[in-house]
Structures are given as C-alpha cells and as structure tokens.
Design an enzyme around this catalytic site. Structure first.
Site, PDB file in Angstrom:
ATOM      1  N   ASP A 328       0.822  -1.262   0.026  1.00 60.66           N
ATOM      2  CA  ASP A 328      -0.224   0.069  -0.204  1.00 60.66           C
ATOM      3  C   ASP A 328       1.019   1.289   0.030  1.00 60.66           C
ATOM      4  O   ASP A 328       2.104   1.216   0.174  1.00 60.66           O
ATOM      5  CB  ASP A 328      -0.661   0.012   1.274  1.00 60.66           C
ATOM      6  CG  ASP A 328      -1.884   1.067   1.244  1.00 60.66           C
ATOM      7  OD1 ASP A 328      -2.245   1.470   0.148  1.00 60.66           O
ATOM      8  OD2 ASP A 328      -2.164   1.579   2.331  1.00 60.66           O
ATOM      9  N   ASP A 635      -2.119  -1.229   5.740  1.00 56.84           N
ATOM     10  CA  ASP A 635      -2.630  -0.678   7.083  1.00 56.84           C
ATOM     11  C   ASP A 635      -4.183  -0.645   7.372  1.00 56.84           C
ATOM     12  O   ASP A 635      -4.618  -0.238   8.234  1.00 56.84           O
ATOM     13  CB  ASP A 635      -1.576   0.550   7.538  1.00 56.84           C
ATOM     14  CG  ASP A 635      -1.721   1.500   6.548  1.00 56.84           C
ATOM     15  OD1 ASP A 635      -2.432   1.351   5.543  1.00 56.84           O
ATOM     16  OD2 ASP A 635      -1.300   2.773   6.627  1.00 56.84           O
ATOM     17  N   ASP A 639      -7.031  -2.717   2.910  1.00 55.31           N
ATOM     18  CA  ASP A 639      -6.097  -3.678   2.721  1.00 55.31           C
ATOM     19  C   ASP A 639      -6.410  -5.114   2.965  1.00 55.31           C
ATOM     20  O   ASP A 639      -5.736  -6.157   2.739  1.00 55.31           O
ATOM     21  CB  ASP A 639      -4.810  -3.304   3.133  1.00 55.31           C
ATOM     22  CG  ASP A 639      -4.315  -2.061   2.546  1.00 55.31           C
ATOM     23  OD1 ASP A 639      -4.467  -1.820   1.559  1.00 55.31           O
ATOM     24  OD2 ASP A 639      -3.718  -1.145   3.509  1.00 55.31           O
TER      25      ASP A 639
END
Length: 894
Positions: A328, A635, A639
């Site tokens: 990410d 995080d 995700d």
C-alpha cells in the site's frame, strides 16, 4: 452493505426509506425494535484456535504418524527404552511448536486496543451520547471534528465537513462532504454525500442518518471478504508435506522389504518386525520437526529484535521465498503525515527540510541559508506567507508523551509545522495580534480567512489560504521582496503551481490584507488582497523506502504499489521510491480487463491506483496464478482482504487498523517498509539453515536404515542395535543437527534471486549427496564392525565401535554442511559457537555411552581401546575429505 444505493437517493427519499426524521431522529421504542432486528453495531468476533487444535496441528505430519505407530509397536513388544525415546521425541516437537505459536499470538494480542467509540445521536428530538454498538439504521448521528464515524450514514446537513477516509479508501487527503445526490455507479472513494464507519472527521460539523450498521457497513463487507478468503499454505508447509510424504513412503517400503526378506530367510516374524521398526525409526529424521520449529523460532526472535511480530512460524521462511512484494502507499511507502516541501514567494523559492509532525528541519533559501523568523519580525512575503500558514486555520501543534502531536486537518497541520520550523507559531503571533474574526473554509469558496487586531496601531491584518484559483480571485497584487506591493503575475503563479502538481504535490496559496478595522467581511475580500506565496506539500516517502525497494530489486524481488489514492499522487511517490519504470493502471482500467489480458497487465505494471478492496484481492490472485509467492503490506481496512489472500500479509503496528492486523501474518511495530527487506534477508537465512539441516540429516538417517537393511538381506548380525540407533538419532539431532539453526547468514544472500516456488526440497544434488554420504556411512560402519569382530572383540565392543564411528562421521560431515554454496565456512571455522559447543557435548556423551557401566547395560555397549579410537578418527577424516571433494565438484546447489 445495504442493498440500497443511498448515495444515489435524495435526503427526502432516504428519510422515507428508513422511516426516520432528519431533525428528531427515531423513538426509543423503535431503537429497541431495530436493535433486535439488526443486532449490535459491531463486527462479528474472530475466534482463535483452541488448545487442542493447536496441539494436534503439531502432530499433523506423516513422519510423526510413523513415529507414533513405531512407538505403539515397540510398547506392545515390551521395548520400554525404545518406546520411551520415540514418544519423547514426539512430545518435545509438540511442546516446542505449541509454545512458539502461543507466544506469537500473545504478542499480537498485546498490539490490539479494543476501544468503544462514543456516538452523538438525536432520538425523539433529544441529543444524547451512546456507545457506538447501540446505533441502529435510521439513527440521526451528529458529527464534529475529532469524531470517529460510528456507522455508514447519509448526510442530511453539514457545515464545512471534511472526513479522513484513508483507512477505508487509501485517499491521503481529507474529503470535503456535501449532500449532493450522486450517480449510482459512483465508487466509495468519491461518494461525497456519505460518511463511513471507522473514518475520522477532521473539520466541520454534520448530521447524517445511519443507513448501515455492523456487518452491513463497508467495513463489514470487507470483513466478510476477509473471512471468505481461503487460507494460503506457505511454501515451506507445502514442501515439507511433500518431503514428509515421500520419506514416509520410502521408509515404509524399506521396512516392508526388510520384514519380507528376513521372514523369507527363516527369521522369526516378531524379530523381523522389530528390525523393520528399527529401520523405520533409524531412517526417519526425528529431529526434522524440532529443527524446523527451532530454526523458525530463531528467525521469529531475530525478526522481533528488528521490530516485527510474527504470528505463525513459517511466515519468516515464506518471506525468504517471496518473489513479489505488493505494498500500500499511504503509511507504508509514505509517512502518512502531510509535509510541506516547498514555499514559493514572489521573492524566491524556499526548501523545507524534515518530515512528519515534528517541527524539526530548516527552511532554507536558494543559497542554503536557514531562515529563522519570530512573530514580531518585520519582513517580506516569506514571513507573511508563513504567518498565514500558522494562524489561518484551526489545526494545533503540541508536544506531550515525548512526541509531537497535531490535531485538525492534515493539510492545515502541515502548514503549521512548516511555519514552526522557521520559528513562527500561532501562539506567539496571536499573543500579540489576537484573532478577531474568520471566514470558515467551505468546499464552495475553497478558502478560509482570519482577521487579527494589532493593539499598537488599532488596525488589523487579514490572512487567507486556500486553493490557488480561489486565492488568485481575492488578489490584485503580490508582495515584492522589499515588502512593497507589485502587480500580480497570475501566469507565473500558475506555472509554479503546475510544476509542483506534476510532481504529485498539493499546492495551496496564501494572501494578506492590511486594514483599518479588526473584523473581516467576506464580501469585501475579492480583489483586495495581496498574494504572499504558494505552499507545495505531500505525504512524504519514508526515508528508507527507496533503498529498501532497491535492495529488493537486487534480490530479484518485484515490488508493486497498490493504493486507493489518485494515479498522479501514486506515480509521484513511486518515482521517489524507485518504481517509476513500469506502467500505471487504475481501478477503472483494471475493471475492463479479463483473463490473460488482465494477468499480463498485472505482471507488467508497477503501480495500481484508485483500486477497490475487491480489485486488490483480484490482483493478488492474478500474481499467485503466475506462480508468484506474494507478500502484501498494508494498514487500512481496505487492505485486509488482500492481506488475507497473500502468501504473507504484513500489517502496520502503529498506524494500521485492527482489521488489517487481524488479517495479517506479521505486524511491523515500526511501520517501516525497510523492515520487510530485513525480513526477506532473515527468511532466506532461515531457509538456508533448514536446507543445511536436511542436507545433513537425510544422508545420516538413510545410512542408519541401510545398515539395518543390508544386515537383514545379508543374514548377518546387526552392526547397530535399534536402541543404539535411537541413541544416535536423539543425541545427534539435538547436539549436532539443531546447531545448524544458529548458522550466520551466508555472504551475498540478498544478491541471488529468490528460490523458485516450485523447486522441491529433494533436488538432484541433494539426492546425490544423500547417496554418497549414506554409502560412506554404510561402508565405514560395516567395515569397522567386521574388522573389530575379526580382531577378537565381542559383539558389544564391535557395535560400540560402529556407533562411535557413525557419530564421528556425522560430526565431521556437519562442518561440511555449514555452507551450501562453496567450500568455506560462514564466519570462519568458529563462526557458529553453538555448533562447536554441540560437537564438544556430543563427544562427551559418546564417552559416557562407551565407558559408564550403566550406559553399557542399557545400550549394550563396551569400552574401546586406543587403536579402535584411531579407526574412528581415521574413518571420520576420510569421510570429511570425500565430502569436501564432492563440494568442490559442484554439488552445492541444493
């Protein structure tokens, strides 16, 4: 998630659909009824593995099944010593594995903070605060800055409301909200008239009707998606399963052959069954399970020292086999802290050093000289631009608990920090020039303004900050270097703003007006202000991210960025961290691809922007379909499904959501992408050490089995008894083989490509080495045993010679297994002190076995002469030379 697309409905339609009142809310009786219908506003709990399940998972191996069967048979035949040793091996393996997994789970539990979020609601016209789990669809929820949104809700009223949705969508900047009806296909990240559970209000106020609670929220949908994802077995688990199955079949075939041959030669079936069990126990690498557990546990311990908490032991090795790392952007490649990088003024451009919330770093001019200002300084455009940054807003900077903390809108906070780096703070300014009025920010006007009174002159100053276009509409001039006002040059301003935007930076402008009065009238602002500067800011890349990405590339590992943020922002960060040499794909582009076109596009692209949680999951599955071992970092709640699907999911411990941590296999306590590089290095070291143990144990165990098999086929006396084989297995596995788990990492471990995911543990070179060493052990043991008998020694003495020779050859061969890729020893001969200690204790154990009467009685051994010890040493030296010669011929690519 609700089946109704509430963002596509008007406020009136939503109110009718949910049978509520946009001003008075719902009645208490209706709350009770709906709570009974929809349940509490919370996600279903995650149930952990029970004690029994964890215990039995440690026993789930074909080799363990054979050991348990062998222990049962030896017990039935009255072989108490043999049975005790066998069951002890199984017990030790089970206890060690159970303890390690329990400790890892406890470490993760320590990271969790289960907090109940209070919610402000209106019921029957009365404002009240209730626990968030008490909310029901139709509740009228009131929101203000600092609140965490308790449920998915449709706005029915707002005042400059802005919401940070980064944990859900990946959008790095707060989103301005309004009540505009949107088209039904509008993605979640662009639904301005909705607020979603778990997101954070950063500015303004709002009223919204709850449309979905608990499992029906967007977070609830992701929770279900996570639960539906199949568990992914690790490469180590898969390879050990195949390896164990192969060994089990091979050992059972040899044992059956031994039994059949012995009975055919007229031997008693019970004796032959005992011999077959001895062969099976001798050939089974009992220490394999313990070696795997201990080696992985050492890897877990090393990772913990490097700020990573591992939930499952095989995770460390899996990282070592990783071929693709998908990360990410927000909070992983970046600091998740908006930071001003450049300040442009009509008098020049200034650089702002440092990152994050701490006001550490200098503001420097074109000559590299640091600029330090104070609230009372006179000055030109830079001072007034920074003054606007400090005071024209509501964000505050404070220090407590040993760190700097910001409250308010992240963009405003970044400007406050930039001003503080030059020595100018809101508190100091307003102590001399207090605020006397303001024009709040709104999505329509795209700026805010504050007025300040000067007690000395009685006049006032008005500062404004906002989008470049909005501020230019207010300005008729710009501030020159000497403090005078010169004509506005909008083309130059637009050029600078465009350059910074092309770099992925967000640009805001500031302006000032001097006046006689102390207040501010919005209608008088257009055309009356003077431009002071432009602030270019971004969520900065982590300092170590670029070097970590580079190290991954050198190690043959592809790195890809997957984010819900805009393509321009993602591309700018990708360029900073070294991912700019691949194509960029967005969610809408991915949505129209299918089949092999989709897989080919995923393989080529480095950056994926504006993607949904479902698309993240699809990306991971596509890479896995191409044979990749995929690690996914993240995080946010968005995700979680991909973290669960990946071969290894890595969550952020500090900035990560609880949903992400729950879905992950490993949690980084420092939220640093560079820790993943360290994890890959540790994982490769772990796999190397496991391979070294297998390279050592497989030939030695097969040698033991061959000694029994050849003796049965030849119809001669067993050179080594079953109890003596158990002695060899137990002592050498613990004192010799397990010491390989402490081997240091070999040089160049990160310069070689990842081990191919489909490469088996049993490779051609390993089978060759197994045949060589097994033959050496068989030949040396057989020759020594019969030589001793020929010298007039007793069977007990000859067997003692054979046992000691076997152990000595294993010890010498152990040093030959310390390096898999060359004749040298990592760290030198004494680079592994545990191995030296283990060999020393093993030598003492052999002396006890040979000379202590009680041991002679239990294991049927006898003291040896000096000449017999010379035979042992000579055989071990010869075996060591042969193995060294084999390594130089290239049998090292295991």
């Amino acid at each position: 998630m609700s089946e109704n697309h509430h963002h596509g409905l008007s406020v009136h339609e939503v109110v009718l659909l949910l049978e509520t009142d946009p001003h008075r809310g719902i009645a208490e009786e209706e709350v009770l009824r709906r709570r009974a219908q929809f349940g509490p506003n919370e996600l279903p709990g995650v149930r952990g593995h029970g004690v029994l399940r964890r215990i039995f998972s440690q026993l789930n191996s074909p080799l363990v099944y054979v050991l348990l069967a062998a222990g049962a048979v030896t017990t039935a035949f009255g072989k108490a010593v043999d049975a005790t040793v066998i069951f002890a091996v199984v017990l030790v393996n089970t206890v060690v594995g159970y303890i390690q997994e329990s400790r890892a789970e406890s470490a993760l539990d320590a990271l969790r903070t289960m907090v109940t979020t209070p919610a402000t609601v209106v019921r029957e016209g009365r404002r009240q605060t209730v626990p968030s789990e008490d909310l029901v669809p139709g509740d009228l929820v009131l929101l203000e800055a600092g609140d965490r949104v308790p449920a998915d809700a449709r706005l029915v009223g707002h005042a400059e409301l802005r919401v940070d949705e980064s944990t859900l969508t990946g959008e790095s900047e707060p989103v301005a909200k309004d009540e505009t009806v949107l088209p039904v296909p509008t993605p979640v990240a662009d639904r301005r008239n909705m607020v979603y559970s778990g997101t954070l209000v950063t500015a303004g106020t709002g009223a919204a009707v709850a449309v979905a609670t608990g499992a029906e929220t967007e977070i609830g949908q992701i929770h279900r998606l996570v639960g539906a994802v199949r568990g992914v077995t690790t490469p180590l688990t898969q390879k050990l399963a195949r390896f164990s199955a192969f060994l089990t079949v091979a050992i059972l075939v040899l044992a059956a052959l031994t039994f059949a041959v012995g009975v055919a030669r007229g031997q008693h079936p019970v004796d032959m069954f005992t011999a077959a069990v001895a062969l099976a126990v001798g050939a089974i690498p009992e220490g394999l399970q313990a070696a795997v557990t201990v080696t992985l546990a050492i890897g877990v311990s090393r990772m913990a020292r490097r700020r990573a908490v591992v939930r499952r032991l095989p995770v460390v090795e899996t990282l070592g086999s990783t071929t693709v790392i998908c990360s990410d952007k927000t909070g992983t490649f970046t600091e998740n802290q908006m930071t001003v990088r450049h300040v442009w003024t009509p008098a020049g451009t200034y650089l702002v050093a440092g990152a994050g919330h701490a006001p550490e770093g200098a503001v420097t001019d074109a000559g590299g000289r640091a600029v330090v200002l104070a609230a009372h300084d006179d000055g030109g455009p830079l001072r007034l631009a920074l003054a606007a940054a400090a005071v024209c807003g509501d964000a505050t900077l404070s220090r407590h608990d040993g760190g700097w903390h910001l409250s308010g809108d992240p963009t405003e906070a970044a400007m406050v920090v930039a001003a503080a780096k030059a020595g100018l703070t809101r508190e100091a300014w307003e102590a001399e020039r207090p605020r006397t009025g303001s024009v709040p920010f709104s999505s329509e006007r795209q700026y805010m303004a504050t007025a300040h009174r000067d007690p000395l002159t009685g006049g006032g100053t008005v500062f404004a900050k906002g989008s470049v276009e909005a501020i230019l509409r207010l300005c008729s001039g710009q501030l020159a270097a000497d403090g005078s006002v010169e004509p506005l040059d909008p083309d130059a301003v637009h050029e600078v703003a465009a350059e910074r935007a092309a770099e992925g930076l967000r640009v805001l402008a500031t302006a000032v007006r001097w006046q006689d009065g102390a207040g501010v009238d919005e209608a008088s602002l257009p055309g009356s202000m003077v431009l002071t500067g432009l602030f270019a800011m971004q969520d900065p890349p982590r300092e170590a991210a670029a070097s970590a990405v580079r190290a991954c590339h050198e190690a043959g590992i592809a790195v890809k960025m997957i984010t819900g943020d805009h393509a321009a922002t993602a591309t700018a960060i990708a360029r900073h961290v070294g991912l700019a040499d691949g194509s960029v794909l967005t969610g809408p582009q991915l949505a129209v691809l299918a089949g092999i076109d989709f897989d080919d596009a995923v393989e080529d692209a480095r950056v994926f922007a504006r993607v949904s949680p479902e698309q993240k999951l699809r990306l991971i599955e596509s890479m896995q379909s191409r044979g990749h071992i995929v690690a996914m970092t993240g995080d946010g709640v968005n995700d979680a499904p991909a973290l669960r699907q990946a071969d290894i999911g890595i969550a952020m411990g500090r900035g990560g959501t609880e949903v992400a941590k729950e879905a992950a296999d490993m949690v980084l306590t420092d939220d640093d992408f560079s820790t993943i590089e360290a994890a890959v290095e540790e994982g490769r070291g772990v796999f190397d050490n496991l391979t070294k143990f297998i390279v050592w144990t497989l030939p030695t165990n097969m040698g033991e089995g061959l000694v029994i098999l050849v003796a049965i086929i030849a119809g001669t006396t067993l050179p080594i008894l079953p109890t003596q084989i158990l002695w060899i297995n137990m002592t050498t596995a613990v004192l010799l083989g397990l010491m390989l788990a402490f081997e240091p990492k070999e040089p160049g471990i990160m310069a070689r490509p990842p081990r191919a995911p489909d490469r088996p543990l049993l490779t051609g070179p390993l089978l060759r080495r197994t045949a060589l060493v097994s033959a050496l052990l068989l030949g040396a043991t057989w020759a020594a045993f019969h030589w001793s008998l020929g010298q007039g020694a007793s069977e007990a003495e000859a067997r003692t010679l054979a046992v000691n020779l076997f152990v000595a050859v294993e010890a010498v061969y152990l040093f030959g297994c310390r390096s898999l890729r060359g004749p040298g020893q990592p760290g030198g001969l004494f680079g592994n002190r545990w191995l030296i200690l283990g060999v020393g204790i093993q030598a003492l154990a052999q002396l006890v076995l040979t000379y202590v009467p009680a041991m002679n009685h239990v294991f049927e051994t006898a003291p040896l002469s000096g000449a017999e010890w010379l035979v042992v040493l000579a055989a071990a030296a010869a075996a060591g030379l042969l193995v060294a010669a084999d390594k130089r011929l290239g049998s090292t690519a295991f």
